[in-house]
Design a protein around this motif. Sequence first.
Motif, PDB file in Angstrom:
ATOM      1  N   LYS A  84       0.986  -1.741   0.281  1.00 52.80           N
ATOM      2  CA  LYS A  84      -0.342   0.091  -0.041  1.00 52.80           C
ATOM      3  C   LYS A  84       0.955   1.139   0.138  1.00 52.80           C
ATOM      4  N   GLU A  85       0.145   2.310  -0.305  1.00 51.87           N
ATOM      5  CA  GLU A  85       0.708   3.868  -0.005  1.00 51.87           C
ATOM      6  C   GLU A  85       0.827   3.849   1.235  1.00 51.87           C
ATOM      7  N   PRO A  86       2.352   4.774   1.460  1.00 47.59           N
ATOM      8  CA  PRO A  86       2.176   5.278   2.860  1.00 47.59           C
ATOM      9  C   PRO A  86       1.382   6.517   3.694  1.00 47.59           C
ATOM     10  N   LYS A  87       0.909   6.452   4.454  1.00 43.91           N
ATOM     11  CA  LYS A  87       0.106   7.589   4.774  1.00 43.91           C
ATOM     12  C   LYS A  87       1.841   8.254   5.695  1.00 43.91           C
ATOM     13  N   ALA A  88       1.931   8.901   4.692  1.00 38.77           N
ATOM     14  CA  ALA A  88       3.119   9.632   5.124  1.00 38.77           C
ATOM     15  C   ALA A  88       3.299  10.862   6.209  1.00 38.77           C
ATOM     16  N   GLY A  89       4.082  11.047   7.416  1.00 40.80           N
ATOM     17  CA  GLY A  89       4.259  12.194   8.305  1.00 40.80           C
ATOM     18  C   GLY A  89       5.635  12.215   8.513  1.00 40.80           C
ATOM     19  N   ALA A  90       6.129  13.685   8.806  1.00 40.25           N
ATOM     20  CA  ALA A  90       7.524  14.192   9.187  1.00 40.25           C
ATOM     21  C   ALA A  90       7.989  13.888  10.697  1.00 40.25           C
ATOM     22  N   THR A  98      11.255  18.512  19.367  1.00 41.04           N
ATOM     23  CA  THR A  98      10.465  17.492  18.209  1.00 41.04           C
ATOM     24  C   THR A  98       9.257  18.116  17.698  1.00 41.04           C
ATOM     25  N   TYR A  99       8.899  18.772  16.639  1.00 36.05           N
ATOM     26  CA  TYR A  99       7.437  18.429  16.202  1.00 36.05           C
ATOM     27  C   TYR A  99       7.263  17.372  15.020  1.00 36.05           C
ATOM     28  N   ARG A 100       5.924  17.681  15.043  1.00 32.27           N
ATOM     29  CA  ARG A 100       5.358  16.542  13.895  1.00 32.27           C
ATOM     30  C   ARG A 100       4.101  16.907  13.137  1.00 32.27           C
ATOM     31  N   THR A 101       4.500  16.665  11.694  1.00 32.49           N
ATOM     32  CA  THR A 101       3.111  17.335  10.404  1.00 32.49           C
ATOM     33  C   THR A 101       2.528  16.649  11.099  1.00 32.49           C
ATOM     34  N   LYS A 102       0.800  16.960  10.243  1.00 35.61           N
ATOM     35  CA  LYS A 102       0.148  15.925  10.275  1.00 35.61           C
ATOM     36  C   LYS A 102       0.251  15.251   9.358  1.00 35.61           C
ATOM     37  N   VAL A 103      -0.234  13.622   9.719  1.00 42.40           N
ATOM     38  CA  VAL A 103      -0.301  12.337   8.544  1.00 42.40           C
ATOM     39  C   VAL A 103      -0.587  13.087   7.409  1.00 42.40           C
ATOM     40  N   CYS A 104      -0.194  12.645   6.212  1.00 42.10           N
ATOM     41  CA  CYS A 104      -1.463  13.020   4.504  1.00 42.10           C
ATOM     42  C   CYS A 104      -2.202  11.601   4.589  1.00 42.10           C
ATOM     43  N   ASP A 105      -3.333  10.962   3.674  1.00 43.57           N
ATOM     44  CA  ASP A 105      -3.897  10.828   3.458  1.00 43.57           C
ATOM     45  C   ASP A 105      -2.476   9.289   2.509  1.00 43.57           C
ATOM     46  N   ARG A 106      -3.777   8.357   2.125  1.00 44.23           N
ATOM     47  CA  ARG A 106      -2.532   7.127   1.895  1.00 44.23           C
ATOM     48  C   ARG A 106      -2.237   8.242   0.194  1.00 44.23           C
ATOM     49  N   THR A 107      -0.874   7.956  -0.146  1.00 45.91           N
ATOM     50  CA  THR A 107      -0.849   8.934  -1.196  1.00 45.91           C
ATOM     51  C   THR A 107       1.533   8.418  -1.249  1.00 45.91           C
ATOM     52  N   ASN A 108       1.909   8.408  -2.105  1.00 45.34           N
ATOM     53  CA  ASN A 108       3.293   8.454  -2.698  1.00 45.34           C
ATOM     54  C   ASN A 108       3.706   9.803  -2.492  1.00 45.34           C
ATOM     55  N   SER A 109       2.788  10.927  -2.803  1.00 46.81           N
ATOM     56  CA  SER A 109       3.796  12.530  -2.762  1.00 46.81           C
ATOM     57  C   SER A 109       2.762  13.172  -2.117  1.00 46.81           C
ATOM     58  N   PRO A 110       3.028  13.111  -0.693  1.00 48.32           N
ATOM     59  CA  PRO A 110       2.924  13.858  -0.118  1.00 48.32           C
ATOM     60  C   PRO A 110       2.997  15.405   0.285  1.00 48.32           C
ATOM     61  N   GLN A 111       1.534  16.300   1.002  1.00 52.90           N
ATOM     62  CA  GLN A 111       1.778  17.434   0.469  1.00 52.90           C
ATOM     63  C   GLN A 111       1.719  18.207   2.186  1.00 52.90           C
ATOM     64  N   TRP A 112       2.748  18.659   2.936  1.00 58.58           N
ATOM     65  CA  TRP A 112       2.503  19.122   4.447  1.00 58.58           C
ATOM     66  C   TRP A 112       1.846  20.554   4.488  1.00 58.58           C
ATOM     67  N   ASP A 113       2.521  21.588   3.992  1.00 56.75           N
ATOM     68  CA  ASP A 113       2.216  22.688   3.652  1.00 56.75           C
ATOM     69  C   ASP A 113       2.459  23.787   5.382  1.00 56.75           C
TER      70      ASP A 113
END
Length: 737
Positions: A84-90, A98-113
């Motif tokens: 599956k595609e990842p639910k990417a977070g940084a 330490t900070y955490r971004t939001k976790v994006c929906d399943r995609t290989n090209s996440p966008q956080w902004d």
Amino acid sequence: CNISVRDIIHSQYTDQWYTLNDVKSGRVHLVLEWVPTVSEPDRLDQVLQLQSLQSYQNKAVPSAALLFVYMDRAHSLPFKKSGKEPKAGAELVLGKTTYRTKVCDRTNSPQWDEAFYFLVRDPREEILIVKLSSAWDQAIGSLVVPVKELLSEPDLVLDQWLSLDGASPDSQILLRAELKILNSKMTEGVGVQQGPETIPLGRDSEELVTATNEEEQHSEVPSEESVAVSSQPSISESEEEEVVFKAAKEDPSPPETLPTHTSPDPSFDTEIEESEDGEVEEPITITQQSVTADTEDLQPWHGPTAGSGIEDIARATVSSLPSVSVPEEAEAMPDVFLETRPPHTTPNPSFGTEGVMRIHLLEAQDLVAMDKLMGGLKKGKSDPYVKINIGGVKFKSLVIKENLNPTWNEMYETVLTPQAREEIQVELYDKDIDSDDFLGRLSDVIRSQYTDQWYTLNEVKSGRVHLLLEWVPTVSEPDRLDQVLQLQSLQSYQNKAVPSAALLFVYMDRAHSLPLKKSGKEPKAGAELVLGKTTYRTKVCDRTNSPQWDEAFYFLVRDPKEEMLIVKWLRLDGASPDSQILLRAELKILDSKIVELIGQGTLPCAAGNCGQVKLSLSYASKEKKLTIAVHACRGLESSSKDGLDTYISLMLLPDKTKATKRKTSVKKRDLNPEYNERFEFDLSVEEARRRRLSVSVKNSSASFRSSDIIGQVHIELAQIDMASGVTEWFDLKEEAE
């Protein structure tokens, strides 16, 4: 008294006495300063000099800069192991922040902004680490950005696509890192001449503070120099900088559809938000009370964290464990040091001899019913749990509610020497609101290399417990690693434990040419070693430039291909180019007997397990079809040397009609059969969610008197993400629940 933040910003700097309100008498002396930022690297030396000339009782160190980071997007991230595609977070880590971004929906090209900021004490020493993972539980890749590299960038800004370590070659992340120097008014009093300096406390104060080089006038605040033991070969500093920042050589520019630079909000890299009418909303409120301050309490809120930043670096930084190279000579040092400095470590002969004791708590039977019903007229139940103690290391199982024949399927690990004589103490209890009732204990637990048996509980009327105990020695055979990692994928436990694949032994010998402290004295040097969630600290040596520790440590390693060892200096003001550390890092693979059993076609999994079956489940909304793919079985058990003739039966409960039943073809004499057959059921998604899938592995050659069921598993379809689909191995039980 209340002080307007807006007034401070407009006045930039104020030093005065404030009268306390609501009391008969009292006043407080404050220096309040609004410190703006500038993009002038030449100002850094003055700011750092100001740090050295100031000391505070709460050991606070003025920050030298602000680092603003804008996380834009990523592309070409790898798929998860499930396909599956990842639910990417940084996760962004700098020092203890330490900070955490939001976790994006399943995609290989996440966008956080998303934008973040860090207070930076010394940009020449600190490192920004960006770690990508899927839903915080599966590492994707990492990026290391030394903050000092921004000092050579135009306007102190890095804004570009950067390649991820530990991910696929095409995986990149687009971010903007902007360093801004804090331009304190106090630096105007810092000159460049040698000798004592005078710094005005404020424009309204006539007192001057004379700063000298005596250490007694400075608070010894330990700063840390992180030394990551990397999988890269030994390279020069300039080469290392190139490795960190260059984009992937295979694809020097991102695809045409991707932006080449970030486009953050215009408010990015501004330090304070104003209300719509231009007024700063929050005043400073000062009350007269007893306060005990700690430097960490004075830091701004850093957003949600999963623990201190450094504790999680190793867990999510996907870089292979290294082979450690110790320099045999240091050209910049005089010959006299080369003669007395050993080229290699000399640890004690017992170094690296430990192994791992694995305790598999499987199940229990015929436990005493401690919870009576109807005043004891009716037999009740118990809520059992287990306590295990070995050599002072304690484990506690989950509580199984109202069950006299509980199944735990939990695994625990502890590191021991082969000569260890500790006894394994096992006690069972019934969980109650007031005090827990005793359910029995074990004695004479067998300590062979591998034992799988039932133990009778002592000091109670009835009960026994099923344990699998294994002493796991270590080997220096890298070829064994893949087999050991396969063992991880074949086993699952209720307590989410993952069997370690290796032990990393680290011997901290000594260091040389450590720099003097800012006070001119030699350092009291110590080191901190971090891998995953495990942290050790060496002793702190007496003042010397060449400390010697002679201390050994070990780490349990889940996957040597992904984890990273980090060694940090403690109580040290940075390091010089000649500073070196002598250590020995030795990786040993854990040689489990279970790996051998798997090679023989036997899988000793959890309690009552009879092997595993691999299935794919999905639902097609347009066609209104539930699709089940039966791939294979593994680890089936047979008392016959000829193996088994197996097939798999499917049934959608609660109905047991022909329309809800399917079965595969028969596979002859195979304990690891492959089917790769697909079945479809016509039903709505609402109806599918109400169903329970019963999967039975059967023996077609079973005799009339014996059961044909080898193992079963029941799957609640409402708990499956059928829209996305799932493919996994399911444990087979003797009797499905």
